[in-house]
Design an enzyme around this catalytic site. Sequence first.
Site, PDB file in Angstrom:
ATOM      1  N   HIS A   8      -3.527 -30.703 -12.018  1.00  0.00           N
ATOM      2  CA  HIS A   8      -3.528 -29.631 -11.207  1.00  0.00           C
ATOM      3  C   HIS A   8      -4.680 -29.818 -10.156  1.00  0.00           C
ATOM      4  CE1 HIS A   8      -0.831 -26.436 -12.181  1.00  0.00           C
ATOM      5  NE2 HIS A   8      -1.513 -26.200 -13.485  1.00  0.00           N
TER       6      HIS A   8
ATOM      7  N   GLU B  66      -4.430 -29.688 -16.686  1.00  0.00           N
ATOM      8  CA  GLU B  66      -5.414 -28.903 -15.840  1.00  0.00           C
ATOM      9  C   GLU B  66      -6.033 -30.050 -14.694  1.00  0.00           C
ATOM     10  OE1 GLU B  66      -5.320 -25.993 -15.870  1.00  0.00           O
ATOM     11  OE2 GLU B  66      -4.287 -25.446 -17.428  1.00  0.00           O
TER      12      GLU B  66
END
Length: 292
Positions: free
Chosen positions: A148, A145
């Site tokens: 990202h 994450e």
Amino acid sequence: MKRIFLFIATNLAVMVVMSVVLSLLGVNRFLTANGLNLGMLMVFSLVVGFTGAIFSLLISKPMAKWSTGAQVIQAPSNSTELWLVNTVKMLSERAGIGMPEVAIYQGAPNAFATGAFKDSALVAVSTGLLENMTREEVEAVLGHEVAHVANGDMITMTLIQGVVNTFVVFLARVVGYAVDQAFFKKNDDDRPGIGYMLTVLVCEILFGFAASIIVCWFSRQREFRADAGSAKLLGNGQPMINALSRLGGLVPGELPKSMAASGISDKAGIAELFSTHPPMEQRIAALRNAGK
């Protein structure tokens, strides 16, 4: 998957609403006053297309909190919350981004990251993820994450969505004008009629679905990059491989009811075209090949 679908759905909704409002205000009549003005139509399409994408990006973080019920950890109240905050801090420092907000939400195994800016993002994990995975596996998911965010994936998706939106708006009106002229005009009046408006609405929906296939393909490529980013942040790919293997054997967290009509699925068949994530086996194979 939640953050990407929410982005796409919000964006398309804004785009359709703007198109309807501008039609009611007479903009379509201006574009076709003396035949279809393609130059002005392209400018119009750019404004409508990117407005929806940018707006959905700017509200992505509060919308994600609202739709999942994610609670930001303001002050850790237990060892798990403290570990989560410290882990995200360590990973974000390695990635060279500002410390994201860290949140937990109730639900089956899942996690997401969102936000318009790298230095003020949100990373959230579900209670199901924390309960069903080891800390090493959770750390790998957090690395995914954070990657990202570091890769600027939400901004990339905004640009891609804005471009495809522009073509959806542009082509829908070209087709609408052609259909209106061919089948509905009874005189020399070039102003758009009911045939134009109905055709544009139908085409925007149909072309919007086709555009979603393109956006989802790009999203799947982002997932491979985020997996690789996690491996880089952690120093090797095995934790991410373990995390993906674990997730492959778990029932993923369901989308909120407000997003349930997405049609996006990782199941085999045509739904793969609308999947924002590649199959687990492909992601694991990509990590293993990268480690050779």
